[in-house]
Design an enzyme around this catalytic site. Sequence first.
Site, PDB file in Angstrom:
ATOM      1  N   CYS A 100     -24.406 -10.446  -0.590  1.00 32.73           N
ATOM      2  CA  CYS A 100     -24.950  -9.790  -1.772  1.00 32.73           C
ATOM      3  C   CYS A 100     -26.486  -9.734  -1.684  1.00 32.73           C
ATOM      4  CB  CYS A 100     -24.514 -10.547  -3.017  1.00 32.73           C
ATOM      5  SG  CYS A 100     -24.921  -9.699  -4.528  1.00 32.73           S
ATOM      6  N   CYS A 116     -20.764 -13.468  -6.725  1.00 34.29           N
ATOM      7  CA  CYS A 116     -22.064 -12.878  -7.008  1.00 34.29           C
ATOM      8  C   CYS A 116     -21.871 -11.601  -7.840  1.00 34.29           C
ATOM      9  CB  CYS A 116     -22.733 -12.566  -5.671  1.00 34.29           C
ATOM     10  SG  CYS A 116     -24.135 -11.510  -5.766  1.00 34.29           S
TER      11      CYS A 116
END
Length: 404
Positions: free
Chosen positions: A104, A204
Amino acid sequence: MHQDKKRVVVGLSGGVDSSVAAYLLKEKGYEVIGLFMKNWHDESVTISNECPWVEDSTDAMLVAQNLGIPFQAIDLSEEYRIRIVDYMFSEYKAGRTPNPDILCNREIKFDIFLKAAMKLKADFVATGHYCQKDQVESDGKITYRLLAGADANKDQSYFLCQLNQEQLAKALFPIGHLQKSEVREIARRLDLITADKKDSQGLCFIGKVRLPEFLQQQLQPIKGKIVAVPASSPIYINKGIPAGISPEDFDQEVLREICLPATYKENDGEIVGTHNGAHYFTIGQRKGLNVGGTGKPLFVIATDTRENIIYTGLGEEHPGLLRLGLFVKSEDIHWVRPDKALSIGETARYMARIRYRQPLSRATLIRKEEGLYVLFDKPQRGIAAGQFVAWYEGNEAIGSGTIS
């Protein structure tokens, strides 16, 4: 400073860390813009009545209002699905264990989000990560260093171990020098809505999702066997480091024996139970096996997603759980500090970790044509393909790689 204000776009996540990061930048005289990343809104996947991103987005907006900074939301859900979610499904399907947080940061926050910030004519992007950066100059060339956060308990440099020099050049980490308690204290003083908000758990930006449930969206349950491999199995005979030879003198065969995972067959142990899909399990896992009467706990030591078999070992000291080395293919080696990259045939000593918040362990890195062999001084538990190994010099992250 004021006649030439630098513009910073802060990734406001709706948490306390990014809120305080935005405040500190404003205090330093930057022109600050708050940007909320909406990365997931496929309601079919969350399997939860809560809708975390709506609440987070509102909190981020209220923080921006409180601080008197412009705020906007940006929808990155399509890119997130392709780069993170699809990747996770394919990795788990192949029996590997990806780290969505590292991806991420590399693929979303410091790539797509960074590009969006540059369109807003930003000089920098900032996040609420607990890490620090500085720079060294040599022959007129600036090299950026990624350093651990001052709060050893919250250090997030591992999550940023895939960033490159171009990304670091544009990154600011305003809270990296603070302790978590100090960050909360600042937020309380400012009466920010996020001051006492719990740290986000889960994937995330996907929010409160349990991984097995998430995986069941695309990876269907398939009944398979659980095989327990005895600790005395001949598989483990050659897995030690040969005495009297230094690691740089090991030949390829010895390195492969130490650093590549053992391969198992069904007749290497006895069948002790069944499971609902090898792709739901990862090495080192003990929960979810539901095998009773073994005395000591059973741990997953390998998964075979092709044959749909889970291999397990009894007890925390089972040799299948512990390994002295790992291997990173050439194309998966990443140097945060390219000036320290090892050439083929070179070796170096670093401290390394294979997961977030794991204490650093001393290791020898050996660069060969096919990739990088990492040999630890002490055996490591639960090394899994798809995870990231990161190596450090003191508190500086030097490089990282995907474990094969």
